[in-house]
Every structure is written in C-alpha cells, then in structure tokens.
Enzyme design. Structure first.
Site, PDB file in Angstrom:
ATOM      1  N   GLU A 180       1.268 131.938 -78.637  1.00  0.00           N
ATOM      2  CA  GLU A 180       1.822 131.544 -77.326  1.00  0.00           C
ATOM      3  C   GLU A 180       0.942 130.539 -76.581  1.00  0.00           C
ATOM      4  O   GLU A 180       1.451 129.539 -76.072  1.00  0.00           O
ATOM      5  CB  GLU A 180       2.068 132.792 -76.462  1.00  0.00           C
ATOM      6  CG  GLU A 180       3.273 133.574 -76.946  1.00  0.00           C
ATOM      7  CD  GLU A 180       3.350 134.985 -76.388  1.00  0.00           C
ATOM      8  OE1 GLU A 180       2.528 135.340 -75.522  1.00  0.00           O
ATOM      9  OE2 GLU A 180       4.229 135.742 -76.832  1.00  0.00           O
TER      10      GLU A 180
ATOM     11  N   ASP B 252      10.670 131.788 -77.348  1.00  0.00           N
ATOM     12  CA  ASP B 252       9.648 132.605 -76.699  1.00  0.00           C
ATOM     13  C   ASP B 252      10.233 134.008 -76.615  1.00  0.00           C
ATOM     14  O   ASP B 252      11.109 134.274 -75.782  1.00  0.00           O
ATOM     15  CB  ASP B 252       9.367 132.023 -75.303  1.00  0.00           C
ATOM     16  CG  ASP B 252       8.482 132.934 -74.458  1.00  0.00           C
ATOM     17  OD1 ASP B 252       7.943 133.913 -75.006  1.00  0.00           O
ATOM     18  OD2 ASP B 252       8.335 132.655 -73.246  1.00  0.00           O
TER      19      ASP B 252
ATOM     20  N   LYS C 283       8.611 144.528 -77.260  1.00  0.00           N
ATOM     21  CA  LYS C 283       7.573 143.703 -77.881  1.00  0.00           C
ATOM     22  C   LYS C 283       6.248 144.466 -78.015  1.00  0.00           C
ATOM     23  O   LYS C 283       5.493 144.271 -78.957  1.00  0.00           O
ATOM     24  CB  LYS C 283       7.377 142.451 -77.024  1.00  0.00           C
ATOM     25  CG  LYS C 283       6.346 141.489 -77.549  1.00  0.00           C
ATOM     26  CD  LYS C 283       6.432 140.199 -76.785  1.00  0.00           C
ATOM     27  CE  LYS C 283       5.302 139.264 -77.066  1.00  0.00           C
ATOM     28  NZ  LYS C 283       5.460 138.005 -76.367  1.00  0.00           N
TER      29      LYS C 283
ATOM     30  N   ASP D  83      -2.049 133.312 -68.731  1.00  0.00           N
ATOM     31  CA  ASP D  83      -0.626 133.644 -68.849  1.00  0.00           C
ATOM     32  C   ASP D  83      -0.349 134.985 -68.157  1.00  0.00           C
ATOM     33  O   ASP D  83      -0.703 136.046 -68.685  1.00  0.00           O
ATOM     34  CB  ASP D  83      -0.276 133.705 -70.350  1.00  0.00           C
ATOM     35  CG  ASP D  83       1.201 134.008 -70.581  1.00  0.00           C
ATOM     36  OD1 ASP D  83       1.916 134.314 -69.616  1.00  0.00           O
ATOM     37  OD2 ASP D  83       1.633 133.947 -71.748  1.00  0.00           O
TER      38      ASP D  83
END
Ligand code: AMP
Length: 633
Positions: free
Chosen positions: A171, A9, A72, A194
C-alpha cells in the site's frame, strides 16, 4: 483499450477500484456515484446473493451476526495469532487453535478469502459497468507488514473473484506511485503516514534501483478514525439532556448506531468548518438529541489518537535509522488524514519544511524556496491514493503508461510578474512534479480595478527577461490600496501540465489558465537561461533593488500628494514650497532611471526620500491633529 489492469485497494473499512484510462489514472464510481465501497458483506438468512458495500453497511445494526466487516484483519491468520481485542467483532469466528480463522454464519462457515472475494467481485463489477467492458486483470494492494500467508490469502481472494492478479503491491508503495514519486532520485526516502477508518500504518520507503523498498513499517490494526468517532460518541452521551436518554442510548444498539453515524458526520464537517451541530430527532421514542460541537473540542478529543500515531512514527524512524532531515517526502494517505490537525501534526512530527494549511485551494503565505525538511504531500483525496497508485502500477505493467516517463522536475522556475515588472517565483527550478504552490497578492495602488496575472518561466529577476507563458486579468471592485486580495495557485500535474488558478478572495470568483508546455523545454534553452541568470546575477539584483525602492518612492509621493490635498490652505506657504522642492528631487532621481536596464541611483533615491519624509513630519502632525479635533467635535 490495450487490455487494462485494474488497481484495487482492498481496505479494512473501505475499498476502491481505479484504472488508467486514456493515460490518466482515475478512481471509478458505482452507479450511484460513490467511489468508496464499504468493505462490508451481509449474508441473508435465506441464502440469497450477499449484499456488498453500502447496502450491507445498512444491515450492520439489524443483523450484526450476519454482516461481516473488517475481514481484512483476519486474512491469512489463525486463531492463535489473534490478540484479545481482535476477537471483538459483532459476528462469530471459529476458535479452533492452530487452524486458519473462519467466520461462523449459523451452520455455515466462510473463509476470510471468500468474504474478500465477494468485495473484490463487486469492485470488478463497478469497474466493468463504468468502463463498459469486461476486465479481468488486477493489481491488489496489501499493507507492507502483511506476511506471506496474508498475501497468499489476498491472491486467493482475487482468484475467487474471477481476477487474474498481476501483482500484490504494498500500500505505501502504491501511495508513493500515486504522488508520482516513482521518479524520485536513487536513495530518496519517503514516509507514508496512512490513517484510515480502522487501521494506522507508517512506512519508510527508499528508492533502490528504480523501485521502492521498505526500510521500516509500524502501525496498529486497531487504531483509526473509528476510535475518534467513539470518543465523540462518548462526548455526545455526556451532553445528553436527560439521564433516561443516556441510558436508552447505551442499551439500544440502533440509538448507538445513529449517534455514531452523526458523530462521524460532524467530525467530517469539522474538517471544513469550525463549528457543527449534532442533531438527531426522535433518537429514542419522543426524545430528540441536539448538541453543539466545535473544532477545538474535536481536536482535544483527537490528541490521544494523534499521540499514539506519533509513537509509531518515532519507532519506524528509529528502526530505519533515520532522522527527519534524511527524508525527502512525507505522504498522507487514508480518509482520516483530511483532518486539518492531523496534517499539521504530521508536518511537525517530521519537521516538514513546506507545510501550510490548505484553505480551499489556495495556500495563504509565501511559496517555499528553501527546503530543509521533507516536503509534505496532502492529496485532495487521501483515501483514493492507494487505488490510484495500484492503477498506475497496472498501467506500467500493461504498457499503457510508458509515455509518462517525462521529465521529473521543473527545468526552470515558474512565477508571476509583480508590480514594477519583477519576477515572483512560485515554483522554483528543480521542484519534483507533481507540485503545487500558491501566494496571495494584493493591489499596489488605490482604486485598482484589475490585476494582471502574467505567468512567467525563467531564472531572471526582471519579468521582461523571462519567458511569458500566458496572461489573464482578474477584475475586482474599486477599493483602497491593499484591500483587494487575489490568491494564485500553480499546480503542475504528473504530465507536466501547469494549471494556474486565480481566485478573488472577496467574492470567490475564479479564473484558470492551463499551460501545456511548462515542463517541456529544450535542454539547450534551459542551459542558456540558467547561464544568463548566473552571468547577470549582480546586474539583475541591482535592478530588483532599484525597482523595489522605486515602488516605495511612488507610494511616498502619492501619500504626500494626498496629505497636501487634505490639509489644503491651512498649511504654511513656506512649508508647502519646501515639501514641493523635496518632491521634485525625488521625482528627478526617479526620472534618471535607465529605462532599458531599469536601474537608477539607489543611494540618492533613498537620501531624497529621507529628506522628503523629514520635510513632511510637520504636515503629518497637522493631519493627525485635524483628525483628532474632528473626532472631538
Ligand atoms: P479510509 O479507511 O481511508 O477510507 O478512511 C476512513 C476514515 O476517514 C473514516 O474514519 C472517516 O470518518 C474518515 N474521514 C473521511 N473523510 C474525512 C474528512 N473529510 N475529515 C475527517 N475524517 C474523514
């Protein structure tokens, strides 16, 4: 081990690595025992090896321009893609329009892939140290909204870190895998909520030909736990005792960083406790900072953040053309979803049928037999779900997890024997595994010193007609009826193993029982049990009603006994005789029970109980008078 594949992850704020080891997916810890690695890289001016993770995190205040976080967000993007707010980082980015973004480190430039590769290499190292072997293959996760160039950049980062990237996985799909939802029925729909440190995503998935496809995804790359931390920081600054300290905090980044860290810590504490104290000695020169903070205040500060996520959820559901009742499951992912209010609000957004607040490991209340809205899954470690799911995907790809395709639902109900020999279902038949349910039980008679936890499987009303899977006894100190409380939780994992946990709620002592075969039942036995429950449904119901009435009668008899004893000789002899006659009638009706079928004359029992109740009215009034006069003495 058969050439295992890592699950990674690669998160905005934190990253983690997991693997399937001996059939079990697990998140790997670094040598200090940390399972989450901050996605931060610090590049020393001297050109030494970069620092990664916690060590780099510590450099953020000291050397902000050389400490890269949130990389990211820049993967596979160009300067022209970025909104104004996205430029707000403590390090410099190249601003040449139309070109891929780069990090500027003095005279050196770095592609975001290179920074991510350094994080990935660190995760690879953690995994290799932990598993004591070299590991090259990996599944890496990306947000569902990542476009092709962002995915390519992630792939490239993996390659640069010396990894063979077997798959780039969405994800939310990874999260669904970690909850065992890959075994859902065709067209089942799942919402994955999330909320991490810096980003929020809501994704609606549908199971289609054995794999998840994305129906809709929404989110905000600038919304997360960090926004909440900022609100707590602002609150703390308002609470400062002196305006001098307030100004000092605002103008000194080190003070601000300390307040931010303490604010986050308090926020995390308040997921478990209702009050916290934020204390920072010598925050600025000789000045200390101290402030009381409670869950109500935190929840008030969280409202705007939660409302924003709600708007995204509504959009995603609208785009997927779905209503809450069309969803089968809702999953919570990301560290910030550990906050109790977030769990509660998400359950409300999606009208989840089975949400109850988890207090410790035990759910207070009834188990859920009827399901109208989707089920809410709240894992113990929502920030590890994505890495675990990626490892499971890796396990499936490498063939190490093939044996896991067991049954996906509980073939028969699982429950406990309750007082009077009845079956109390905790996990109903056909529940998708993994699953959990719990209830709190109390003592049925005074001075009971122990409670039998008898685990049953089957569809019949009476304990004796179901199968016994195991039993144990929870002891407790003598107490009046209903005072001792035992919380019992049933948890079935993805392998069908049932863990029964019983906790004495007074002193917290626990006992557990593990049952390997809760799911593994021959088809023929399942059909026999189901058929017999249908055939005997009326009889079984009658037994249940009789047993329940019998328990009430026994309680009444006990109460009458105590009252007679308490009033002693002061009661009129005729009255006592009449009451004793009525007591005998109740006892006679009870004695006529057929011990084999556990059935009796319910109507007659009810009638004789009513008569006894009426006969004792005067006795009850006397008792009350006696208590009142004692109080007045
Ligand atoms: P993630 O990006 O998924 O690692 O999530 C990180 C965020 O989760 C940070 O903002 C943390 O402060 C927050 N977080 C982690 N644990 C908890 C907790 N127990 N209660 C509330 N927030 C938490």
């Amino acid at each position: 081990m058969n050439n295992p594949i890592l699950g990674i992850d690669l998160g905005t704020t934190h990253s983690s690595v997991a693997i399937v080891d001996a059939g079990f997916p697990l998140v790997l810890a670094d040598q200090e025992g940390h399972r989450l690695t901050p996605s931060v890289v610090h590049y020393p001016t001297t050109g030494e090896t970069p620092l990664v993770g916690r060590k780099a995190q510590r450099m953020r205040v000291q050397a902000p321009s050389r400490t890269i976080y949130d990389i990211k967000r820049f993967m596979g993007r160009s300067a022209s893609d970025l909104s104004d707010r996205e430029w707000e980082v403590d390090y410099e980015l190249s601003r040449t329009m139309g070109e891929p973004l780069k990090v500027l480190l003095g005279d050196r430039t770095l592609r975001p892939e290179e920074v991510s590769a350094t994080i990935l290499a660190q995760l690879k190292r953690i995994a290799e140290q932990s598993m004591e072997c070299s590991l090259e293959r990996a599944v890496i996760t990306v947000p569902a909204y990542f476009n092709d160039s962002q995915r390519q950049a992630t792939l490239e980062a993996g390659r640069m870190a010396g990894l063979t990237v077997e798959r780039i996985l969405n994800e939310p799909t990874a999260a669904a895998l970690s909850y065992g939802l890959n075994r859902l029925k065709e067209n089942a729909k799942v919402a994955v909520y999330d909320l991490g440190g810096g980003t929020f995503d809501i994704t609606i998935l549908e199971m289609f030909e054995g794999v998840f496809r994305v129906l809709a995804t929404h989110g905000n790359t600038q919304l997360g736990g960090r926004d909440l931390d900022q609100r707590i920081v602002d609150y703390c600054i308002q609470q400062c005792a002196s305006s001098a300290l307030r100004e000092a905090i605002k103008s000194h980044p080190e003070c601000m960083a300390k307040i931010r860290a303490a604010a986050e810590e308090a926020k995390i504490t308040l997921s478990q406790q209702t009050e916290a104290t934020i204390e920072i000695p010598f925050l600025y020169q000789e000045e200390h900072f101290s402030c009381h903070f409670d869950r109500d205040t935190l929840e008030r500060l969280s409202q705007p953040l939660i409302e924003k996520t709600r708007a995204h959820c509504l959009r995603a559901m609208h785009d997927a053309k779905l209503e809450s009742q069309d969803l089968d499951q809702v999953i919570l992912v990301g560290g910030q979803t550990r906050m109790p209010l977030i769990k509660q609000k998400v359950a409300e957004f999606f009208a989840c049928s089975d949400f109850e607040e988890n207090r410790g490991d035990i759910r207070i209340g009834q188990s859920f037999h009827e399901q109208e809205g989707p089920a809410l899954h709240t894992g113990e470690h929502p920030d590890e779900a994505i890495a675990l799911g990626a490892a499971i995907q890796g396990g499936i790809l490498s063939g190490t997890l093939n044996h896991l395709t067991l049954l996906d639902v509980t073939p028969l109900s699982l429950g406990l024997e309750t007082f009077g020999g009845l079956m109390n279902v905790l996990i109903p038949r056909n529940s998708t595994i993994p699953t959990k349910a719990g209830e709190v039980f109390t003592t049925a008679v005074a001075n009971q010193r122990e409670m039998l936890i008898h685990v049953l499987q089957g569809e019949r009303e009476r304990a004796a007609d179901n199968w016994s899977l195991g039993r144990f006894v929870v002891p407790f100190e003598s107490a009046p009826r209903g005072v001792a409380r035992v919380g019992v939780q049933f948890a079935i994992d993805a392998n069908g193993i049932l863990k029964v946990l019983a906790r004495n709620l007074k002193d917290g002592t626990e006992q557990t029982l593990e049952i390997q075969s809760a799911i593994d039942v021959e088809d023929q036995q399942v059909s026999q049990m189901v058929e017999s429950s249908v055939e005997n449904a009326l009889d079984d119901m009658e037994s249940r009603r009789w047993i329940e009435q019998k328990l009430k009668a026994q309680q009444l008899l006990q109460a009458v006994d105590c009252s007679l004893e308490a009033c002693g000789t002061s009661v009129d002899g005729n009255m006592v005789e009449f009451i004793e006659l009525k007591v005998r009638e109740v006892k006679q009706t009870l004695a006529r029970e057929n011990p084999e079928t556990q059935k009796g004359d319910i109507a007659r029992l009810k009638a004789s109980m009513k008569e006894l109740d009426e006969a004792t009215q005067a006795l009850a009034a006397m008792l009350l008078d006696e208590v009142a006069s004692k109080l007045l003495e």
